[in-house]
Design a protein around this motif. Sequence first.
Motif, PDB file in Angstrom:
ATOM      1  N   ARG A  20     -33.105  31.817 -24.771  1.00  0.00           N
ATOM      2  CA  ARG A  20     -33.789  30.514 -24.764  1.00  0.00           C
ATOM      3  C   ARG A  20     -35.163  30.614 -25.421  1.00  0.00           C
ATOM      4  N   GLY A  23     -34.395  30.738 -29.003  1.00  0.00           N
ATOM      5  CA  GLY A  23     -33.946  29.417 -29.418  1.00  0.00           C
ATOM      6  C   GLY A  23     -35.093  28.442 -29.568  1.00  0.00           C
ATOM      7  N   GLY A  27     -35.966  27.446 -33.141  1.00  0.00           N
ATOM      8  CA  GLY A  27     -35.598  26.040 -33.309  1.00  0.00           C
ATOM      9  C   GLY A  27     -36.777  25.201 -33.760  1.00  0.00           C
ATOM     10  N   GLY A 317     -33.580  24.122 -28.959  1.00  0.00           N
ATOM     11  CA  GLY A 317     -33.439  25.569 -28.881  1.00  0.00           C
ATOM     12  C   GLY A 317     -33.564  26.085 -27.469  1.00  0.00           C
ATOM     13  N   HIS A 320     -30.177  24.987 -25.663  1.00  0.00           N
ATOM     14  CA  HIS A 320     -28.902  25.603 -26.048  1.00  0.00           C
ATOM     15  C   HIS A 320     -28.990  27.100 -26.345  1.00  0.00           C
ATOM     16  N   GLY A 321     -30.181  27.634 -26.599  1.00  0.00           N
ATOM     17  CA  GLY A 321     -30.304  29.040 -26.955  1.00  0.00           C
ATOM     18  C   GLY A 321     -30.139  29.280 -28.442  1.00  0.00           C
ATOM     19  N   GLU A 322     -30.445  30.481 -28.869  1.00  0.00           N
ATOM     20  CA  GLU A 322     -30.508  30.798 -30.296  1.00  0.00           C
ATOM     21  C   GLU A 322     -29.168  30.676 -31.013  1.00  0.00           C
ATOM     22  N   THR A 323     -28.057  30.938 -30.318  1.00  0.00           N
ATOM     23  CA  THR A 323     -26.767  30.948 -31.017  1.00  0.00           C
ATOM     24  C   THR A 323     -26.319  29.561 -31.438  1.00  0.00           C
ATOM     25  N   LEU A 325     -28.286  27.507 -33.076  1.00  0.00           N
ATOM     26  CA  LEU A 325     -29.059  27.113 -34.251  1.00  0.00           C
ATOM     27  C   LEU A 325     -28.234  27.291 -35.521  1.00  0.00           C
TER      28      LEU A 325
END
Length: 373
Positions: A20, A23, A27, A317, A320-323, A325
């Motif tokens: 996170r 993200g 993000g 970001g 949802h977290g980095e994955t 993006l």
Amino acid sequence: MGAAAAAVWGRAEQQDFRARVRGCLLGAAIGDALGAGVSGLSVEAIRAAHGPDGLADLAPAYGRRGAVTSATQLSLFTVDGLIRAQVRRDTGAWHPPTDVHRAHLRWAATQRDWGPDERRKDNGWLACEEWLYARRDPARATLTGLGDETLGTVDRPKNPTARDAGALVRSAPFGLLVGWEPQLVCQLAVECAVQTHGHPTAYLSAGAFAVVVHGLARGESVDGSVQRALAQLATRPGHEPVSEALKHALGAVRQGIPSPARIASLGDTDGEHAEDALAIAVYCTLVGEDVRHGLRLAVNHDGPSETTGALTGALLGALHGETALPPAWLAELEGRPTVLELADDFAMEMTQGPALHGPAASAPGWLARYPRG
């Protein structure tokens, strides 16, 4: 996050936190870069340049695709200041606004110097990143507020009439202090915002944004996080414009299909008012089908596209977290290695700080990266 909080977190929780943090920071940078390509353009001009559906991909800004603005630069230095506040806590000198202010002064040096002064042993590693030595349209109040070393306070703020989003766009990192209570997150964001932006709507927008990020970083819903921000605002003088902007954003979700006109209805999108940029970001986060869709909504409108892109990217970001993006945008992002390195350092400090500079252990390399001075 304090040592006690870190001790009860398992590996999965720490990995989620790092995702996170990554993200949020990546993000925000992606949204900033996306918006930079159409900064200052009307929606009609954007469509004329990029087709009837508007901007769908990164466009050149500052001579390249994926370039970021001062919003990303300042957010990185905010993170640097928060890490150094934690490190300096060992000395008994615990005043995070001072450490963040010192970090922002290091950013201000990047706006006037040709390159890093590596002779300064208290600069740490971030201020030695040469790519940051570029002026990318910072708010005038940000430059003047950081033009001397005087620390602004809520009672005696810098630039008391400044109500643009210059402080707001650097405030997402405060929300990543997930071990703090929301009221403390809000207060810290406010105290750091008044170092450059002294109008209540500017510094309360920064506080509210930090609380929304804080909720998302803790796994809460967007609506629930906004409600928590509204609760934090309710007792603060001058909160009404910010509270109304957030409520307007929540209400707009039920008013039909998202569009530039819908976004324009959320307020003064020419960038004069921080609370309007905040409302646009909350709305785009709520209605975005995914990160790409939310960011495209955030930049395809009249107004400060880089600002609303950065704010929306930070929220999406953290949510949802980095994955989540868009990898193609990440691949071209200016300074991506620096953002990732700083994000991981922040996550490590907040979860493993005592192992880096506690009474039982000391990592000289860490203290060289984040000096206590």
